[in-house]
Design a protein around this motif. Sequence first.
Motif, mmCIF file in Angstrom:
data_model
loop_
_atom_site.group_PDB
_atom_site.id
_atom_site.type_symbol
_atom_site.label_atom_id
_atom_site.label_comp_id
_atom_site.label_asym_id
_atom_site.label_seq_id
_atom_site.Cartn_x
_atom_site.Cartn_y
_atom_site.Cartn_z
ATOM 1 N N HIS A 74 -27.334 -65.916 -17.412
ATOM 2 C CA HIS A 74 -28.525 -64.907 -17.174
ATOM 3 C C HIS A 74 -28.377 -63.739 -17.887
ATOM 4 O O HIS A 74 -29.000 -62.746 -17.890
ATOM 5 C CB HIS A 74 -28.403 -64.455 -15.683
ATOM 6 C CG HIS A 74 -28.516 -65.431 -14.510
ATOM 7 N ND1 HIS A 74 -29.414 -66.426 -14.731
ATOM 8 C CD2 HIS A 74 -27.489 -65.923 -13.550
ATOM 9 C CE1 HIS A 74 -29.419 -67.310 -13.671
ATOM 10 N NE2 HIS A 74 -28.193 -67.027 -13.080
ATOM 11 N N HIS A 75 -27.761 -64.011 -19.259
ATOM 12 C CA HIS A 75 -27.640 -62.827 -20.042
ATOM 13 C C HIS A 75 -28.985 -62.667 -20.582
ATOM 14 O O HIS A 75 -29.221 -61.255 -21.162
ATOM 15 C CB HIS A 75 -26.580 -62.991 -21.051
ATOM 16 C CG HIS A 75 -27.022 -63.900 -22.398
ATOM 17 N ND1 HIS A 75 -26.745 -65.220 -22.231
ATOM 18 C CD2 HIS A 75 -27.717 -63.886 -23.494
ATOM 19 C CE1 HIS A 75 -27.187 -65.827 -23.346
ATOM 20 N NE2 HIS A 75 -27.750 -65.089 -24.015
ATOM 21 N N ASP A 76 -30.049 -63.662 -20.644
ATOM 22 C CA ASP A 76 -31.359 -63.326 -21.188
ATOM 23 C C ASP A 76 -31.917 -62.452 -20.023
ATOM 24 O O ASP A 76 -32.709 -61.432 -20.617
ATOM 25 C CB ASP A 76 -31.963 -64.523 -21.266
ATOM 26 C CG ASP A 76 -31.844 -65.621 -20.066
ATOM 27 O OD1 ASP A 76 -30.894 -65.092 -19.228
ATOM 28 O OD2 ASP A 76 -32.760 -66.548 -20.032
ATOM 29 N N ILE A 77 -31.750 -62.374 -19.074
ATOM 30 C CA ILE A 77 -32.560 -61.576 -17.839
ATOM 31 C C ILE A 77 -32.002 -60.117 -18.155
ATOM 32 O O ILE A 77 -32.845 -59.102 -17.829
ATOM 33 C CB ILE A 77 -32.309 -62.050 -16.828
ATOM 34 C CG1 ILE A 77 -32.731 -63.621 -16.309
ATOM 35 C CG2 ILE A 77 -33.081 -61.336 -15.561
ATOM 36 C CD1 ILE A 77 -34.304 -63.845 -16.973
ATOM 37 N N VAL A 78 -30.541 -60.200 -17.872
ATOM 38 C CA VAL A 78 -29.918 -58.625 -17.831
ATOM 39 C C VAL A 78 -30.181 -58.126 -19.393
ATOM 40 O O VAL A 78 -30.377 -56.919 -19.411
ATOM 41 C CB VAL A 78 -28.524 -59.062 -17.807
ATOM 42 C CG1 VAL A 78 -27.740 -57.861 -18.117
ATOM 43 C CG2 VAL A 78 -28.328 -59.391 -16.597
ATOM 44 N N GLY A 79 -30.211 -58.897 -20.508
ATOM 45 C CA GLY A 79 -30.363 -58.366 -21.602
ATOM 46 C C GLY A 79 -31.874 -57.942 -22.046
ATOM 47 O O GLY A 79 -32.045 -56.655 -22.389
ATOM 48 N N ALA A 80 -32.931 -58.273 -21.159
ATOM 49 C CA ALA A 80 -34.478 -57.869 -21.186
ATOM 50 C C ALA A 80 -34.380 -56.484 -20.667
ATOM 51 O O ALA A 80 -34.948 -55.548 -21.100
ATOM 52 C CB ALA A 80 -35.223 -58.890 -20.647
ATOM 53 N N LYS A 81 -33.663 -56.332 -19.515
ATOM 54 C CA LYS A 81 -33.712 -55.191 -18.957
ATOM 55 C C LYS A 81 -32.972 -54.035 -19.605
ATOM 56 O O LYS A 81 -33.494 -52.851 -19.810
ATOM 57 C CB LYS A 81 -32.913 -55.399 -17.527
ATOM 58 C CG LYS A 81 -33.642 -56.104 -16.520
ATOM 59 C CD LYS A 81 -32.914 -56.444 -15.036
ATOM 60 C CE LYS A 81 -33.778 -57.367 -14.209
ATOM 61 N NZ LYS A 81 -33.088 -57.506 -12.828
ATOM 62 N N LEU A 82 -31.954 -54.365 -20.108
ATOM 63 C CA LEU A 82 -31.113 -53.392 -21.114
ATOM 64 C C LEU A 82 -32.043 -52.878 -22.098
ATOM 65 O O LEU A 82 -32.057 -51.735 -22.680
ATOM 66 C CB LEU A 82 -29.862 -54.061 -21.587
ATOM 67 C CG LEU A 82 -28.583 -54.231 -20.457
ATOM 68 C CD1 LEU A 82 -27.465 -54.965 -20.945
ATOM 69 C CD2 LEU A 82 -28.306 -53.119 -19.826
ATOM 70 N N ALA A 83 -32.795 -53.994 -22.841
ATOM 71 C CA ALA A 83 -33.311 -53.735 -24.031
ATOM 72 C C ALA A 83 -34.515 -52.575 -23.736
ATOM 73 O O ALA A 83 -34.924 -51.693 -24.259
ATOM 74 C CB ALA A 83 -34.188 -55.028 -24.631
ATOM 75 N N LYS A 84 -35.276 -53.018 -22.531
ATOM 76 C CA LYS A 84 -36.192 -51.969 -22.236
ATOM 77 C C LYS A 84 -35.796 -50.701 -21.772
ATOM 78 O O LYS A 84 -36.626 -49.671 -22.211
ATOM 79 C CB LYS A 84 -36.847 -52.676 -20.734
ATOM 80 C CG LYS A 84 -38.076 -51.937 -20.190
ATOM 81 C CD LYS A 84 -38.628 -52.486 -18.818
ATOM 82 C CE LYS A 84 -39.788 -51.592 -18.549
ATOM 83 N NZ LYS A 84 -40.522 -52.536 -17.267
ATOM 84 N N LYS A 85 -34.672 -50.594 -21.147
ATOM 85 C CA LYS A 85 -34.063 -49.277 -20.834
ATOM 86 C C LYS A 85 -33.710 -48.558 -22.208
ATOM 87 O O LYS A 85 -34.125 -47.347 -22.322
ATOM 88 C CB LYS A 85 -32.959 -49.377 -20.086
ATOM 89 C CG LYS A 85 -32.347 -47.999 -19.730
ATOM 90 C CD LYS A 85 -30.998 -48.188 -18.873
ATOM 91 C CE LYS A 85 -30.265 -46.987 -18.462
ATOM 92 N NZ LYS A 85 -29.078 -47.172 -17.710
ATOM 93 N N ARG A 86 -33.338 -49.255 -23.179
ATOM 94 C CA ARG A 86 -32.766 -48.595 -24.381
ATOM 95 C C ARG A 86 -33.962 -48.237 -25.241
ATOM 96 O O ARG A 86 -33.967 -47.330 -25.744
ATOM 97 C CB ARG A 86 -31.644 -49.583 -25.208
ATOM 98 C CG ARG A 86 -31.548 -49.010 -26.380
ATOM 99 C CD ARG A 86 -30.606 -47.557 -26.413
ATOM 100 N NE ARG A 86 -29.434 -47.462 -25.515
ATOM 101 C CZ ARG A 86 -28.937 -46.463 -24.905
ATOM 102 N NH1 ARG A 86 -29.637 -45.359 -25.077
ATOM 103 N NH2 ARG A 86 -28.025 -46.607 -24.032
ATOM 104 N N LEU A 87 -34.977 -49.006 -25.437
ATOM 105 C CA LEU A 87 -36.056 -48.644 -26.089
ATOM 106 C C LEU A 87 -36.853 -47.557 -25.586
ATOM 107 O O LEU A 87 -37.552 -46.921 -26.346
ATOM 108 C CB LEU A 87 -36.890 -49.966 -26.488
ATOM 109 C CG LEU A 87 -36.305 -51.109 -27.306
ATOM 110 C CD1 LEU A 87 -37.059 -52.311 -27.385
ATOM 111 C CD2 LEU A 87 -35.593 -50.777 -28.616
#
Length: 479
Positions: free
Chosen positions: A318-331
């Motif tokens: 599930h690193h894809d799902i977690v990564g999407a959330k992190l990317a949204k937060k960082r950007l």
Amino acid sequence: MGAMVVNMAEALVRLQALAGHPTVSALAEAFRDAGHELALVGGPVRDAMLDRGTNDLDFTTNARPDEILRIVTPISTAQWDIGREFGTIGARIAGETVEITTYRADEYDGETRKPVVAFGDTLDGDLVRRDFTVNAMALRIPEVKLVDPSGGVEDLVSGVLRTPIDPDVSFGDDPLRMLRAARFAGQLGFSVHADARAAMRDRAATLDIVSAERVQGELTKLLSTDAPREGIRLLVDTGLAERFLPEVPALRLEIDEHHHHKDVYEHSLTVLDQAIGYEKERHPGEAPDVTLRLAALLHDIGKPATKRTEAGGVTFYHHDIVGAKLAKKRLTALRYDGDTIRDVARLVELHLRFFGYTEAAWSDSAVRRYVRDAGPLLERLHMLTRADVTTRNKRKADRLGFAYDDLEERIAALREQEEMDSVRPDLDGNRIQEVLGVPPGRVVGEAYRFLLELRLDEGPLGAEEAERRLLAWWADRSD
């Protein structure tokens, strides 16, 4: 990084040609007639010497802003003074946009980075306050004389980025210059002088006083270069990335589960390189796709949080799902616009989807869902997914490449058959209400989704068959 070869004789010819540019010569004559100095400065001079395309025409002068405006008005079709506070006047002359700035001798308050604007009296004084020696050269016009008080020509030939003054002082004046070092490293292929690198490490924390918008601007410019990899590596190695993009240096701690690279960080840089390659191959001559490049850089940032050691090795479920959330937060923190944030996060979320295609044959329904879920990002997803194949095992790389070729061919065939770009149920909301005899509301939405799933699973049904299925669904629901 290899320095560009600079032939000085040819460079001087190009500078002469630059001085003869219609817009440049018109301005030069106007300022000379008004009794003021004028020089092309910074990027145009540097790029002419390197035989790179010159996009911006930036000038500096001893004239004050009001006088600049008075001089350019008769020879320009438009003028703007939005930068008057900082001594800059813009104008449109002979079809070119130019900026002319009064010599500056700024000082900085050291806390907010905001300059205390002070106008200077000499060109040399203006040049030594600039960021790097290769940007601190000027071409006096109309006499066509190169002014280089800090050894910019030598650094240009050597391919070195060095500050005109002590880098501690220069980066203290404006910490954003440290990010500009990374950008120019990528843009020009230059190395950063050891003293400047040391100052970047020592002063990394001072980047915190720079606004998120300015940081984002430099990151975007770096990613827009042809080869941003070394610039990103510089940001990570000096600790600067930790201040505004910590998810990227965190990837150094993670070993890739297939041991393709010593860590996921190196893999991510390779994916970025390859995504740019696909971008140029598929869309030559188009503007850099920053959304794709951000997605490539960030696609695996969910791995540190999802790392698990199991009997079979390391997993990142599930690193894809977690990564999407992190990317949204960082950007979001970097003040990117909503479309970019949404699209990058979606690409990160979808980047693993294809790999199921290599494990089992997809039905037409699965292909339709892939296209529907990607939506307008499908072409970017194609490039990102292909770029994510970094294995050194040629047989495996070929197998994945052929599999994606097959998927794209199937998508093209289905699109031709069914106009997949606008996949919709066979009945619209109004017809659903008529067939079921219901008013607008939740039931209509549920019926629409039911018909959409049928459309994805089975392709076009036709209105008559869709109505029959809808009535059967309604009867089952009513029982």
